[in-house]
Design an enzyme around this catalytic site. Structure first.
Site, short mmCIF file in Angstrom:
data_model
loop_
_atom_site.label_atom_id
_atom_site.label_comp_id
_atom_site.label_asym_id
_atom_site.label_seq_id
_atom_site.Cartn_x
_atom_site.Cartn_y
_atom_site.Cartn_z
N ASN A 94 0.81 -1.22 0.00
CA ASN A 94 0.00 0.00 0.00
C ASN A 94 0.84 1.27 0.00
OD1 ASN A 94 -2.57 1.55 0.48
ND2 ASN A 94 -1.49 2.05 2.37
N TYR A 160 3.75 9.46 -10.31
CA TYR A 160 2.85 8.57 -9.57
C TYR A 160 2.09 7.66 -10.52
CZ TYR A 160 -1.36 7.39 -6.81
OH TYR A 160 -2.40 6.75 -6.18
N LYS A 164 2.24 3.60 -10.81
CA LYS A 164 1.06 2.74 -10.63
C LYS A 164 0.85 1.87 -11.86
CE LYS A 164 -0.44 3.97 -6.50
NZ LYS A 164 -0.45 3.05 -5.36
#
Length: 266
Positions: A94, A160, A164
């Site tokens: 996470n 980011y 991802k």
């Protein structure tokens, strides 16, 4: 509290679990019987989350400082989980980094790009590498990573989003590698979720809510429920998949529908 006990006796390690999605996932898996290691760079907050789980749920929860950017720190966290719980059965990746974009792409500093990729993608890689032998040994190992709709479609945040997207790819390749060893690897891709990142931005959240077909943004518990499913034996024949938990954001072009409303469908 859920009445399901799908993780009775399971040892679970969650990175970035002091708050938000990570903390909600720790609570959900603990409610279902898991022994949970709440890891984070913020040890004090991780300890508060673990203590809350012990007090409110009566489950086994411990805190451990873990910087996913440091291999030794990750390996220490994995070793602690195995020693404390007797096995490591579930890994939830996470932890991530998300730095706001510079106004112009050409002004993005190398260090920002490198940091976001290191924490979000390489950090998950470090955790998977350290955990995999123990997940194999458990005979019921599962990895669930927290991706993002940013890795699938453009919502800004260059570094980011690239990280991802890379995590989505790693999910597929690692699933192929680990399947014969009895470990499943999947990813949850959330849309906008109400976490501390949105604190003090109620007006922004209200505006964002309008683009979601289901009429609201997500809550950490929405994502935790999806993680619990993919980590459980209910998903025993699922590996290498990306599960979008996004209120219909990627499936329905709400802005377009609103633009043509009253003028017939395009």
């Amino acid at each position: 509290m859920t009445e399901m006990r799908r993780f009775e006796g399971h040892g679970v390690l969650i990175s970035g679990a002091a708050r938000g999605i990570g903390a909600a996932t720790a609570r959900r898996l603990a409610e279902e019987g898991a022994q949970v290691l709440v890891t984070d760079v913020d040890l004090a907050e991780a300890e508060r989350t673990a203590a809350s789980i012990r007090e409110r749920i009566g489950a086994c929860a411990e805190a451990f400082v873990c910087d996913v950017g440091d291999r030794a720190s990750v390996e220490a966290a994995v070793a602690y989980a195995v020693d404390a719980f007797g096995s490591l059965d579930v890994l939830v990746n996470n932890a991530c980094g998300c730095t706001p974009d510079a106004p112009l792409f050409e002004d993005e500093p190398d260090e920002v790009w490198a940091r976001d990729l290191d924490l979000t993608l390489t950090g998950a890689y470090r955790c998977c590498r350290a955990a995999l032998p123990h997940l194999v040994a458990s005979g019921r190992g599962a990895i669930v990573s927290i991706g993002s709709v940013n890795g699938i479609q453009d919502f800004g945040n260059h570094a980011y989003s690239a990280a991802k997207a890379g995590l989505t790819s790693l999910t597929r390749t690692l699933a192929g590698h680990a399947a014969a060893r009895g470990v499943r690897v999947n990813l949850v891709a959330p849309g906008t979720v109400r976490t501390s990142a949105w604190e003090g931005r109620d007006a922004d959240l209200a505006a964002v809510r309008e683009v979601y077909p289901l009429g609201r943004v997500g809550e950490p518990e929405d994502i935790a429920a999806a993680v619990a499913f993919l980590a459980s034996r209910d998903a025993a024949w699922i590996t290498g998949t990306t599960l979008c938990v996004d209120g219909g954001l990627l499936a329905v072009n709400t802005g377009f529908r609103q633009a043509v409303r009253g003028h017939g469908d395009a």
